[in-house]
Motif scaffolding. Structure first.
Motif, mmCIF file in Angstrom:
data_model
loop_
_atom_site.group_PDB
_atom_site.id
_atom_site.type_symbol
_atom_site.label_atom_id
_atom_site.label_comp_id
_atom_site.label_asym_id
_atom_site.label_seq_id
_atom_site.Cartn_x
_atom_site.Cartn_y
_atom_site.Cartn_z
ATOM 1 N N THR A 232 0.837 -1.203 0.000
ATOM 2 C CA THR A 232 0.000 0.000 0.000
ATOM 3 C C THR A 232 0.871 1.253 0.000
ATOM 4 O OG1 THR A 232 -1.761 -1.184 1.161
ATOM 5 C CG2 THR A 232 -1.805 1.223 1.266
ATOM 6 N N LEU A 233 1.918 1.236 0.794
ATOM 7 C CA LEU A 233 2.863 2.354 0.837
ATOM 8 C C LEU A 233 3.506 2.580 -0.522
ATOM 9 C CD1 LEU A 233 4.746 4.384 2.395
ATOM 10 C CD2 LEU A 233 6.251 2.424 2.796
ATOM 11 N N ALA A 234 3.989 1.507 -1.134
ATOM 12 C CA ALA A 234 4.681 1.624 -2.421
ATOM 13 C C ALA A 234 3.770 2.219 -3.485
ATOM 14 C CB ALA A 234 5.192 0.257 -2.855
ATOM 15 N N ARG B 137 11.954 3.406 9.360
ATOM 16 C CA ARG B 137 12.085 2.426 8.292
ATOM 17 C C ARG B 137 11.040 1.314 8.460
ATOM 18 N NH1 ARG B 137 13.587 0.999 3.153
ATOM 19 N NH2 ARG B 137 13.758 -1.272 3.130
ATOM 20 N N ILE B 138 10.459 0.857 7.364
ATOM 21 C CA ILE B 138 9.455 -0.205 7.375
ATOM 22 C C ILE B 138 10.042 -1.520 7.896
ATOM 23 C CG2 ILE B 138 8.013 0.789 5.572
ATOM 24 C CD1 ILE B 138 9.510 -0.899 3.531
ATOM 25 N N GLY B 139 9.166 -2.486 8.190
ATOM 26 C CA GLY B 139 9.583 -3.734 8.807
ATOM 27 C C GLY B 139 10.077 -4.796 7.861
ATOM 28 N N ASP B 140 10.256 -4.478 6.603
ATOM 29 C CA ASP B 140 10.802 -5.427 5.638
ATOM 30 C C ASP B 140 11.470 -4.649 4.522
ATOM 31 O OD1 ASP B 140 11.429 -7.860 4.472
ATOM 32 O OD2 ASP B 140 9.369 -8.613 4.424
ATOM 33 N N ARG B 141 12.078 -5.361 3.600
ATOM 34 C CA ARG B 141 12.749 -4.731 2.468
ATOM 35 C C ARG B 141 11.731 -4.421 1.369
ATOM 36 N NH1 ARG B 141 15.108 -9.340 4.346
ATOM 37 N NH2 ARG B 141 17.111 -9.066 5.429
ATOM 38 N N GLU B 142 12.137 -3.607 0.389
ATOM 39 C CA GLU B 142 11.269 -3.355 -0.759
ATOM 40 C C GLU B 142 11.098 -4.608 -1.616
ATOM 41 O OE1 GLU B 142 13.042 0.593 0.399
ATOM 42 O OE2 GLU B 142 13.831 -1.426 0.081
ATOM 43 N N ARG B 143 12.075 -5.497 -1.547
ATOM 44 C CA ARG B 143 12.006 -6.773 -2.263
ATOM 45 C C ARG B 143 11.892 -7.888 -1.226
ATOM 46 N NH1 ARG B 143 16.264 -3.772 -4.627
ATOM 47 N NH2 ARG B 143 15.855 -3.150 -6.801
ATOM 48 N N TRP C 53 8.942 -4.193 -5.032
ATOM 49 C CA TRP C 53 8.262 -2.898 -5.029
ATOM 50 C C TRP C 53 9.256 -1.752 -5.156
ATOM 51 C CZ3 TRP C 53 3.295 -3.163 -5.962
ATOM 52 C CH2 TRP C 53 2.656 -4.375 -5.693
ATOM 53 N N HIS C 54 10.508 -2.081 -5.414
ATOM 54 C CA HIS C 54 11.518 -1.064 -5.709
ATOM 55 C C HIS C 54 11.539 -0.782 -7.210
ATOM 56 C CE1 HIS C 54 15.439 0.872 -6.237
ATOM 57 N NE2 HIS C 54 15.417 1.140 -4.938
ATOM 58 N N ASP C 55 11.763 -1.814 -8.000
ATOM 59 C CA ASP C 55 11.818 -1.663 -9.458
ATOM 60 C C ASP C 55 10.578 -2.198 -10.151
ATOM 61 O OD1 ASP C 55 14.422 -0.593 -9.319
ATOM 62 O OD2 ASP C 55 15.273 -2.609 -9.246
ATOM 63 N N GLY C 56 9.777 -2.978 -9.432
ATOM 64 C CA GLY C 56 8.635 -3.639 -10.047
ATOM 65 C C GLY C 56 9.057 -4.945 -10.710
ATOM 66 N N CYS C 57 8.280 -5.981 -10.490
ATOM 67 C CA CYS C 57 8.603 -7.271 -11.115
ATOM 68 C C CYS C 57 8.297 -7.257 -12.604
ATOM 69 C CB CYS C 57 7.800 -8.394 -10.445
ATOM 70 S SG CYS C 57 8.755 -9.346 -9.247
ATOM 71 N N GLY C 58 7.144 -6.671 -12.951
ATOM 72 C CA GLY C 58 6.735 -6.697 -14.359
ATOM 73 C C GLY C 58 6.680 -8.117 -14.886
ATOM 74 N N TRP C 59 7.126 -8.289 -16.115
ATOM 75 C CA TRP C 59 7.114 -9.608 -16.744
ATOM 76 C C TRP C 59 8.519 -10.176 -16.850
ATOM 77 C CZ3 TRP C 59 2.483 -11.886 -18.134
ATOM 78 C CH2 TRP C 59 1.360 -11.053 -18.071
ATOM 79 N N LYS C 60 9.452 -9.576 -16.111
ATOM 80 C CA LYS C 60 10.851 -9.935 -16.333
ATOM 81 C C LYS C 60 11.264 -11.250 -15.697
ATOM 82 C CE LYS C 60 12.273 -6.960 -12.465
ATOM 83 N NZ LYS C 60 12.833 -5.648 -12.116
ATOM 84 N N ASP C 61 10.493 -11.740 -14.708
ATOM 85 C CA ASP C 61 10.908 -12.981 -14.054
ATOM 86 C C ASP C 61 9.684 -13.760 -13.589
ATOM 87 O OD1 ASP C 61 12.174 -15.028 -12.801
ATOM 88 O OD2 ASP C 61 13.462 -13.796 -11.553
ATOM 89 N N ASP D 62 1.898 -4.192 -9.756
ATOM 90 C CA ASP D 62 3.085 -3.677 -9.071
ATOM 91 C C ASP D 62 3.615 -2.423 -9.754
ATOM 92 O OD1 ASP D 62 4.538 -4.576 -11.241
ATOM 93 O OD2 ASP D 62 5.780 -5.969 -10.115
ATOM 94 N N VAL D 63 4.389 -1.666 -9.000
ATOM 95 C CA VAL D 63 4.905 -0.375 -9.474
ATOM 96 C C VAL D 63 6.359 -0.249 -9.036
ATOM 97 C CG1 VAL D 63 2.679 0.795 -9.426
ATOM 98 C CG2 VAL D 63 4.100 0.777 -7.362
ATOM 99 N N PRO D 64 7.169 0.490 -9.788
ATOM 100 C CA PRO D 64 8.563 0.752 -9.371
ATOM 101 C C PRO D 64 8.613 1.943 -8.425
ATOM 102 C CG PRO D 64 8.188 1.646 -11.563
ATOM 103 C CD PRO D 64 6.897 1.001 -11.150
#
Length: 463
Positions: A353-355, A371-377, A404-412, A424-426
């Motif tokens: 939600t934050l991202a 700082r949030i409780g987990d990483r962006e990835r 949620w840093h770069d976005g997964c998209g369709w790359k993997d 998802d969004v970068p």
């Protein structure tokens, strides 16, 4: 549409659903085992069942898998020497080797005892925020030491037993420091049933108290630790308890209606405060419906600023906030601000939600707090937990990758959670642009340090 086409489409959809379930919803195997002849054999059986974790969970790196297996075999050999408390904590440590916040024995342990006192970290240190009525004289005291060690020393020692980054360990550590059993599970020289706390009272006096641990009620789910900050009664809490803010007529906004998923308050003519305590529905109904009603009642670009408070939000289902995170920024004027409040307890779907709020808010979005409780990835999503046959410890595993840093998209597609693809969004770095922690000095007066800072930042955007 021909019958053949309908059948073909149905087969494709059925195949996609089966592939999704296979990929993200694997089921643990129940291994038939004879009744153990003693406690040590029961522990070895549990560790044998735990061995399938690295095949169910996809967050383990190659090196972490090797370490997990070496440590698991070591515990097998040491089973005769382990107390139930040590076994509980050693399983937690094994699972935490993944380094992933969602790969965990659970954030709400039901098998450990706890003293009748609740503690919380503030900017100045660890403080007592809630107690049973019998120990009300301890309220507001700063914790100097526990069983002879400072809270900071215990936090460092407990970190390897908590899954995820250091921020998650900080959030979870008070629960473990309140448990003589958990502490003795890490430090065998400590007493299993009681713990000794050296406290400094608000008057500056040192007080030493030894408290007995209370056995847990397996039928009652412990609340997420930050809930103890609010003075309201907690459902399922045995006996009479009270908090530091008991009797306060005006509570900080973040602590109002603490058991509701959503709390909203207008701030003047064109400011808005929103606290999401959970990304799930509650007794008021579906969360997405509540949020839709909120944003649909606001004229586009009519707000000078909005505050979306995600502190203390442990997550839920981010599908509930998809539309909301797009629409809220549209209700803010082009030269307005969207303040996003976070802390170490902001986790999982709250991070999503934050991202999204940051991304759609663009240059108007400013993250404030800790700082949030987990990483962006991170890895999340899973099927039914792995339940160890004798101890009944439930291990939650993760199967879907989030970026949620770069976005997964369709790359993997081999790693990324497929439902993220259209959503998802970068968002980039989710660390606060302005770092502010709640000070206990303010909290005990009913003042929210973080909100006070945000309102100062919002002042130039008010008419």
């Amino acid at each position: 549409m021909t019958g053949v086409a309908v059948i073909a489409i149905g087969a494709m959809l059925g195949g996609a659903a089966a592939a999704f379930q296979w990929r993200f919803d694997p089921q643990p195997h129940e291994i038939a085992m004879p009744a153990p002849k003693d406690r040590a054999e029961g522990m070895r059986q549990d560790l044998a069942a735990l061995g399938q974790l690295v095949d169910l969970d996809r967050s383990f790196s190659h090196d972490a898998r090797l370490q997990f297996e070496v440590e698991r075999q070591r515990l097998m050999e040491a089973a005769e020497t382990l107390t139930p408390q040590a076994f509980e904590m050693q399983v937690s440590r094994l699972v935490a080797i993944a380094g992933n916040g969602h790969t965990t024995v659970g954030r709400k342990l039901r098998r450990i005892n706890r003293v009748p006192m609740r503690m919380m970290w503030f900017d100045e240190g660890l403080y007592v925020v809630r107690t049973s009525e019998a120990h009300g004289d301890l309220l507001g005291a700063r914790v100097v030491s526990i069983n002879g060690s400072t809270p900071e020393e215990l936090l460092a020692g407990l970190a390897p037993y908590v899954s995820g980054p250091a921020e998650q360990a900080r959030v979870m550590s008070p629960l473990l420091m309140e448990s003589p059993g958990a502490l003795s599970g890490v430090w065998p020289e400590m007493d299993t049933e009681r713990a000794t706390y050296v406290l400094q009272t608000p008057a500056g006096e040192d007080l030493t108290v030894t408290l007995e641990g209370i056995a847990p009620n397996p039928a009652v789910t412990p609340v997420f630790a930050p809930r103890d900050l609010a003075p309201d009664p907690i459902e399922g809490e045995a006996g009479s308890w009270r908090g530091v803010l008991a009797g306060k007529t005006r509570l900080p906004l973040v602590l109002r209606e603490p058991d509701a998923s959503l709390y909203v308050k207008n701030l003047g003519k064109d400011g808005l405060y929103i606290h999401l305590a959970s990304v799930m529905g509650d007794e008021r109904g579906d969360l997405s419906t509540q949020l839709a009603a909120l944003v649909d009642a606001i004229e586009p670009a009519s707000l000078r600023y909005a505050i979306l408070d995600l502190r203390f939000d442990g997550g839920g289902n981010y599908m509930n906030t998809l539309r909301f995170t797009r629409e809220l920024p549209r209700r803010i004027a082009p030269d307005g601000k969207l303040f996003l409040l976070t802390d170490n307890a902001t986790f999982s779907a709250a991070i999503v939600t934050l991202a999204r709020a940051k991304y759609f808010g663009g240059a108007r979005a400013v993250i404030v707090g800790e700082r949030i409780g987990d990483r962006e990835r991170f890895w999340a999503e899973s099927g039914a937990p792995l339940k160890l046959p004798n101890s009944k410890i439930m291990v939650f595993f993760a199967t879907g990758y989030h970026d949620w840093h770069d976005g997964c998209g369709w790359k993997d597609l081999t790693r990324c959670f497929w439902l993220n693809l259209p959503f998802d969004v970068p968002a980039g770095n989710l660390s606060p642009a302005k770092v502010v922690a709640w000070r206990f000095e303010d909290y005990q007066r009913g003042v929210d340090t973080v909100m006070e800072e945000v309102l100062k930042m919002a002042a130039p955007h008010q008419p």
